[in-house]
Design a protein around this motif. Structure first.
Motif, mmCIF file in Angstrom:
data_model
loop_
_atom_site.group_PDB
_atom_site.id
_atom_site.type_symbol
_atom_site.label_atom_id
_atom_site.label_comp_id
_atom_site.label_asym_id
_atom_site.label_seq_id
_atom_site.Cartn_x
_atom_site.Cartn_y
_atom_site.Cartn_z
ATOM 1 N N ASP A 56 0.836 -1.212 0.000
ATOM 2 C CA ASP A 56 0.000 0.000 0.000
ATOM 3 C C ASP A 56 0.866 1.255 0.000
ATOM 4 O O ASP A 56 0.568 2.234 -0.690
ATOM 5 C CB ASP A 56 -0.930 0.021 1.213
ATOM 6 C CG ASP A 56 -2.006 -1.054 1.164
ATOM 7 O OD1 ASP A 56 -2.286 -1.562 0.045
ATOM 8 O OD2 ASP A 56 -2.553 -1.387 2.226
ATOM 9 N N LEU A 57 1.941 1.229 0.776
ATOM 10 C CA LEU A 57 2.862 2.369 0.813
ATOM 11 C C LEU A 57 3.532 2.568 -0.541
ATOM 12 O O LEU A 57 3.683 3.694 -1.016
ATOM 13 C CB LEU A 57 3.922 2.164 1.890
ATOM 14 C CG LEU A 57 3.406 2.153 3.315
ATOM 15 C CD1 LEU A 57 4.498 1.684 4.272
ATOM 16 C CD2 LEU A 57 2.891 3.516 3.710
ATOM 17 N N GLN A 58 3.928 1.471 -1.174
ATOM 18 C CA GLN A 58 4.567 1.541 -2.490
ATOM 19 C C GLN A 58 3.603 2.135 -3.515
ATOM 20 O O GLN A 58 3.979 3.019 -4.281
ATOM 21 C CB GLN A 58 5.024 0.156 -2.934
ATOM 22 C CG GLN A 58 5.702 0.162 -4.283
ATOM 23 C CD GLN A 58 6.149 -1.235 -4.713
ATOM 24 O OE1 GLN A 58 5.915 -2.226 -4.037
ATOM 25 N NE2 GLN A 58 6.795 -1.300 -5.851
ATOM 26 N N ALA A 59 2.372 1.682 -3.521
ATOM 27 C CA ALA A 59 1.382 2.190 -4.471
ATOM 28 C C ALA A 59 1.132 3.676 -4.243
ATOM 29 O O ALA A 59 1.046 4.457 -5.200
ATOM 30 C CB ALA A 59 0.074 1.407 -4.345
ATOM 31 N N SER A 60 1.049 4.082 -2.998
ATOM 32 C CA SER A 60 0.841 5.494 -2.682
ATOM 33 C C SER A 60 2.006 6.339 -3.162
ATOM 34 O O SER A 60 1.822 7.408 -3.750
ATOM 35 C CB SER A 60 0.646 5.655 -1.174
ATOM 36 O OG SER A 60 0.437 7.001 -0.850
ATOM 37 N N PHE A 61 3.223 5.863 -2.945
ATOM 38 C CA PHE A 61 4.419 6.577 -3.385
ATOM 39 C C PHE A 61 4.477 6.680 -4.907
ATOM 40 O O PHE A 61 4.691 7.749 -5.466
ATOM 41 C CB PHE A 61 5.675 5.874 -2.852
ATOM 42 C CG PHE A 61 6.959 6.438 -3.366
ATOM 43 C CD1 PHE A 61 7.475 7.615 -2.849
ATOM 44 C CD2 PHE A 61 7.654 5.804 -4.394
ATOM 45 C CE1 PHE A 61 8.659 8.142 -3.324
ATOM 46 C CE2 PHE A 61 8.834 6.324 -4.881
ATOM 47 C CZ PHE A 61 9.342 7.499 -4.341
ATOM 48 N N PRO A 108 1.244 11.297 -10.336
ATOM 49 C CA PRO A 108 0.111 11.189 -11.262
ATOM 50 C C PRO A 108 -1.218 11.586 -10.619
ATOM 51 O O PRO A 108 -2.063 12.217 -11.255
ATOM 52 C CB PRO A 108 0.104 9.714 -11.662
ATOM 53 C CG PRO A 108 1.518 9.272 -11.470
ATOM 54 C CD PRO A 108 2.022 10.059 -10.296
ATOM 55 N N ARG A 109 -1.391 11.253 -9.356
ATOM 56 C CA ARG A 109 -2.635 11.590 -8.653
ATOM 57 C C ARG A 109 -2.781 13.118 -8.523
ATOM 58 O O ARG A 109 -3.859 13.665 -8.674
ATOM 59 C CB ARG A 109 -2.628 10.917 -7.280
ATOM 60 C CG ARG A 109 -3.940 10.959 -6.556
ATOM 61 C CD ARG A 109 -3.963 10.100 -5.291
ATOM 62 N NE ARG A 109 -2.816 10.273 -4.418
ATOM 63 C CZ ARG A 109 -1.880 9.348 -4.181
ATOM 64 N NH1 ARG A 109 -1.960 8.154 -4.753
ATOM 65 N NH2 ARG A 109 -0.877 9.585 -3.376
ATOM 66 N N ARG A 110 -1.673 13.829 -8.263
ATOM 67 C CA ARG A 110 -1.715 15.276 -8.090
ATOM 68 C C ARG A 110 -1.912 16.023 -9.396
ATOM 69 O O ARG A 110 -2.482 17.111 -9.402
ATOM 70 C CB ARG A 110 -0.435 15.775 -7.414
ATOM 71 C CG ARG A 110 -0.259 15.283 -6.008
ATOM 72 C CD ARG A 110 -1.317 15.829 -5.110
ATOM 73 N NE ARG A 110 -0.740 16.925 -4.343
ATOM 74 C CZ ARG A 110 -1.433 17.839 -3.740
ATOM 75 N NH1 ARG A 110 -2.739 17.819 -3.814
ATOM 76 N NH2 ARG A 110 -0.862 18.783 -3.069
ATOM 77 N N VAL A 111 -1.430 15.481 -10.504
ATOM 78 C CA VAL A 111 -1.545 16.193 -11.777
ATOM 79 C C VAL A 111 -2.760 15.759 -12.604
ATOM 80 O O VAL A 111 -3.000 16.302 -13.657
ATOM 81 C CB VAL A 111 -0.255 16.062 -12.631
ATOM 82 C CG1 VAL A 111 0.911 16.688 -11.906
ATOM 83 C CG2 VAL A 111 0.024 14.627 -13.006
ATOM 84 N N SER A 112 -3.519 14.811 -12.081
ATOM 85 C CA SER A 112 -4.712 14.381 -12.811
ATOM 86 C C SER A 112 -5.737 15.507 -12.819
ATOM 87 O O SER A 112 -5.737 16.389 -11.966
ATOM 88 C CB SER A 112 -5.312 13.122 -12.174
ATOM 89 O OG SER A 112 -5.916 13.446 -10.946
#
Length: 86
Positions: A68-73, A78-82
């Motif tokens: 979960d930590l790896q996926a978040s990192f 990409p999540r912020r620039v979507s």
């Protein structure tokens, strides 16, 4: 209670358990020659478990799956620039 904080230069060093005595001896030598110049402490140990577990005085503070930590990192930028977050 303070777990982590910013302030001043700090580094985190990971030492193999069979070399920790040598590392501590080196720190002790430096601090004997120049007291307090390189403060250090053991924060924990790396294991083969697939969880990040942080405890303080025997109390579990954080328990997270490393995946979960790896996926978040990996998805942070990409999540912020979507388009959904602009």
């Amino acid at each position: 209670r303070l777990l982590f904080a910013e302030g001043g230069p700090r580094i985190l060093v990971s030492i193999a358990s069979d070399k920790s005595g040598r590392w501590q001896s080196s720190l002790n030598k430096v601090n004997h020659e120049s007291p307090g110049s390189v403060p250090g402490m053991c924060l924990g140990q790396v294991t083969g478990d697939s969880q990040l577990l942080i405890t303080q005085i025997g109390n579990e503070l954080i328990s997270l799956d490393v995946s979960d930590l790896q996926a978040s990192f990996e998805n942070a930028i990409p999540r912020r620039v979507s388009n959904n977050h602009i």
